[in-house]
Write an enzyme that holds these catalytic residues in place. Structure first.
Site, PDB file in Angstrom:
ATOM      1  N   SER A 139       0.862  -1.194   0.000  1.00  0.00           N
ATOM      2  CA  SER A 139       0.000   0.000   0.000  1.00  0.00           C
ATOM      3  C   SER A 139       0.890   1.233   0.000  1.00  0.00           C
ATOM      4  O   SER A 139       2.080   1.144   0.332  1.00  0.00           O
ATOM      5  CB  SER A 139      -0.842  -0.011   1.281  1.00  0.00           C
ATOM      6  OG  SER A 139      -1.483   1.227   1.485  1.00  0.00           O
ATOM      7  N   TYR A 152      -2.082  -0.373  10.672  1.00  0.00           N
ATOM      8  CA  TYR A 152      -2.183  -0.843   9.276  1.00  0.00           C
ATOM      9  C   TYR A 152      -0.862  -0.590   8.550  1.00  0.00           C
ATOM     10  O   TYR A 152      -0.317  -1.466   7.880  1.00  0.00           O
ATOM     11  CB  TYR A 152      -3.339  -0.114   8.589  1.00  0.00           C
ATOM     12  CG  TYR A 152      -3.534  -0.471   7.129  1.00  0.00           C
ATOM     13  CD1 TYR A 152      -4.041  -1.705   6.752  1.00  0.00           C
ATOM     14  CD2 TYR A 152      -3.232   0.457   6.120  1.00  0.00           C
ATOM     15  CE1 TYR A 152      -4.238  -2.022   5.405  1.00  0.00           C
ATOM     16  CE2 TYR A 152      -3.431   0.150   4.776  1.00  0.00           C
ATOM     17  CZ  TYR A 152      -3.924  -1.095   4.423  1.00  0.00           C
ATOM     18  OH  TYR A 152      -4.121  -1.402   3.093  1.00  0.00           O
TER      19      TYR A 152
HETATM   20  P1  NDP Z   1     -11.438  -6.121  -0.021  1.00  0.00           P
HETATM   21  O1  NDP Z   1     -11.982  -6.009   1.362  1.00  0.00           O
HETATM   22  O2  NDP Z   1     -12.382  -5.996  -1.164  1.00  0.00           O
HETATM   23  O3  NDP Z   1     -10.671  -7.525  -0.178  1.00  0.00           O
HETATM   24  C1  NDP Z   1      -9.952  -8.105   0.860  1.00  0.00           C
HETATM   25  C2  NDP Z   1      -9.801  -9.569   0.559  1.00  0.00           C
HETATM   26  O4  NDP Z   1      -9.014 -10.158   1.599  1.00  0.00           O
HETATM   27  C3  NDP Z   1     -11.121 -10.308   0.517  1.00  0.00           C
HETATM   28  O5  NDP Z   1     -11.155 -11.151  -0.599  1.00  0.00           O
HETATM   29  C4  NDP Z   1     -11.124 -11.107   1.793  1.00  0.00           C
HETATM   30  O6  NDP Z   1     -11.779 -12.345   1.599  1.00  0.00           O
HETATM   31  C5  NDP Z   1      -9.637 -11.350   2.001  1.00  0.00           C
HETATM   32  N1  NDP Z   1      -9.336 -11.673   3.381  1.00  0.00           N
HETATM   33  C6  NDP Z   1      -9.484 -10.904   4.479  1.00  0.00           C
HETATM   34  N2  NDP Z   1      -9.146 -11.606   5.582  1.00  0.00           N
HETATM   35  C7  NDP Z   1      -8.783 -12.841   5.150  1.00  0.00           C
HETATM   36  C8  NDP Z   1      -8.344 -14.006   5.805  1.00  0.00           C
HETATM   37  N3  NDP Z   1      -8.204 -14.071   7.150  1.00  0.00           N
HETATM   38  N4  NDP Z   1      -8.057 -15.089   5.064  1.00  0.00           N
HETATM   39  C9  NDP Z   1      -8.206 -15.069   3.719  1.00  0.00           C
HETATM   40  N5  NDP Z   1      -8.618 -13.985   3.040  1.00  0.00           N
HETATM   41  C10 NDP Z   1      -8.898 -12.892   3.756  1.00  0.00           C
HETATM   42  O7  NDP Z   1     -10.291  -5.047  -0.110  1.00  0.00           O
HETATM   43  P2  NDP Z   1      -9.163  -4.730  -1.214  1.00  0.00           P
HETATM   44  O8  NDP Z   1      -9.380  -5.464  -2.446  1.00  0.00           O
HETATM   45  O9  NDP Z   1      -9.056  -3.271  -1.244  1.00  0.00           O
HETATM   46  O10 NDP Z   1      -7.869  -5.273  -0.458  1.00  0.00           O
HETATM   47  C11 NDP Z   1      -6.957  -6.185  -1.023  1.00  0.00           C
HETATM   48  C12 NDP Z   1      -5.549  -5.804  -0.594  1.00  0.00           C
HETATM   49  O11 NDP Z   1      -5.219  -4.542  -1.147  1.00  0.00           O
HETATM   50  C13 NDP Z   1      -5.361  -5.671   0.915  1.00  0.00           C
HETATM   51  O12 NDP Z   1      -4.127  -6.257   1.290  1.00  0.00           O
HETATM   52  C14 NDP Z   1      -5.308  -4.172   1.128  1.00  0.00           C
HETATM   53  O13 NDP Z   1      -4.582  -3.829   2.270  1.00  0.00           O
HETATM   54  C15 NDP Z   1      -4.641  -3.738  -0.150  1.00  0.00           C
HETATM   55  N6  NDP Z   1      -4.800  -2.329  -0.486  1.00  0.00           N
HETATM   56  C16 NDP Z   1      -6.050  -1.800  -0.732  1.00  0.00           C
HETATM   57  C17 NDP Z   1      -6.198  -0.452  -1.012  1.00  0.00           C
HETATM   58  C18 NDP Z   1      -7.534   0.177  -1.225  1.00  0.00           C
HETATM   59  O14 NDP Z   1      -7.608   1.420  -1.275  1.00  0.00           O
HETATM   60  N7  NDP Z   1      -8.620  -0.581  -1.386  1.00  0.00           N
HETATM   61  C19 NDP Z   1      -5.015   0.424  -1.088  1.00  0.00           C
HETATM   62  C20 NDP Z   1      -3.778  -0.229  -0.838  1.00  0.00           C
HETATM   63  C21 NDP Z   1      -3.674  -1.548  -0.559  1.00  0.00           C
HETATM   64  P3  NDP Z   1     -12.749 -13.078   2.657  1.00  0.00           P
HETATM   65  O15 NDP Z   1     -13.413 -12.014   3.469  1.00  0.00           O
HETATM   66  O16 NDP Z   1     -13.667 -13.848   1.780  1.00  0.00           O
HETATM   67  O17 NDP Z   1     -11.826 -13.960   3.445  1.00  0.00           O
END
Ligand code: NDP
Length: 245
Positions: A139, A152
């Site tokens: 990020s 975070y």
């Molecule tokens: P979402 O919340 O849409 O996606 C997060 C994903 O992580 C989901 O598919 C969720 O699946 C999965 N997840 C969460 N906890 C677990 C777990 N314990 N085990 C397995 N899977 C897990 O958010 P984003 O797509 O935005 O986030 C994806 C990545 O991008 C993250 O690492 C985030 O920090 C990073 N990011 C996002 C930004 C943004 O602005 N959106 C900016 C910078 C980085 P499920 O709940 O089904 O397990």
């Protein structure tokens, strides 16, 4: 000259929504066989149904090292190899340090940092065999920390630290390490924030700019993993044009 993803095997963690989902779709469309991991198996199943290519649904929890090991093993068992891991699963529970609910810190460290480390640990022998690639979704918070995102940001700085050590350990053996640092992307990420003021701040930030779309990040991942073998794209920082910090 770009290399093809045809028949390459990819594992994407956190593929049930947002960036992970878009990335799984993009890599599948480019010809990869994709294993999609996450806790919400119903979401993963609908992703797999809609995909043009072959997808393997893996119900997994990255905070559980055994679950991660099983997911990697199931991928290799089904497809015979592992070429790319997109280490994407994450949560962002923003809030000030004073008075924080420290169980949220634990959840972020276990998911974002330890979960990503467990995935590398389980996948690495296979990636060494295939001269594969690790894509670490970090990020802008992995570069610049700011008020109300201390815990975070600590997880994302941790990913950077781990990734550079990993790169030095495996690059001469042909394994490439890519750190992707997105700015604000419209996804479900902010919906899990429990502090009402932080939730409102995230909403107003989203309304104040043209945010990135998950497909914008998927395109960056696709670019990084389709370079010729001698090209290692180690870091990509992508902000919305309208995002100042
Ligand atoms: P979402 O919340 O849409 O996606 C997060 C994903 O992580 C989901 O598919 C969720 O699946 C999965 N997840 C969460 N906890 C677990 C777990 N314990 N085990 C397995 N899977 C897990 O958010 P984003 O797509 O935005 O986030 C994806 C990545 O991008 C993250 O690492 C985030 O920090 C990073 N990011 C996002 C930004 C943004 O602005 N959106 C900016 C910078 C980085 P499920 O709940 O089904 O397990």
């Amino acid at each position: 000259m770009n290399t093809s993803l045809d028949a390459k095997v990819v594992l994407v963690t956190g593929a049930s929504s947002g960036i992970g989902r878009a990335t799984a779709r993009a890599l599948s469309k480019a010809g990869a066989r994709v294993a999609v991991g996450g806790r919400r198996a119903d979401r993963l199943a609908s992703l797999a149904r809609e995909a043009s290519g072959e997808m393997l649904v893996l119900e997994m929890d990255v905070t559980d090292a055994r679950s991660v090991r099983d997911a990697v093993a199931a991928t290799v068992e089904r497809f015979g190899a592992l070429d790319v891991v997109v280490n994407n699963a994450g949560v962002m529970l923003s809030g000030a340090i004073l008075g924080a609910d420290i169980t949220e810190w634990t959840r972020m460290v276990e998911t974002n940092l330890l979960g990503s480390m467990y995935t590398v640990h389980a996948a690495l022998p296979h990636l060494l065999a295939s001269k594969g690639t690790v894509v670490q979704i970090s990020s802008t918070s992995g570069r610049i920390s700011s008020a109300a995102s201390g815990a975070y940001a600590a997880t994302k700085f941790g990913i950077t630290a781990f990734s550079e050590a990993l790169r030095q350990e495996v690059t001469e053996q042909g394994v490439r390490v890519v750190v992707i640092e997105p700015g604000f992307v419209s996804t479900e990420l902010t919906s899990h924030i429990t502090d009402p003021a932080m939730q409102a701040a995230a909403n107003s930030m989203a309304e104040s700019m043209r945010t990135l779309d998950p497909d914008d990040i998927a395109a960056a991942v696709l670019y990084a993993v389709t370079q010729p073998d001698h090209v290692a794209v180690n870091e990509i920082l992508i902000r919305p044009t309208d995002q100042t910090r």
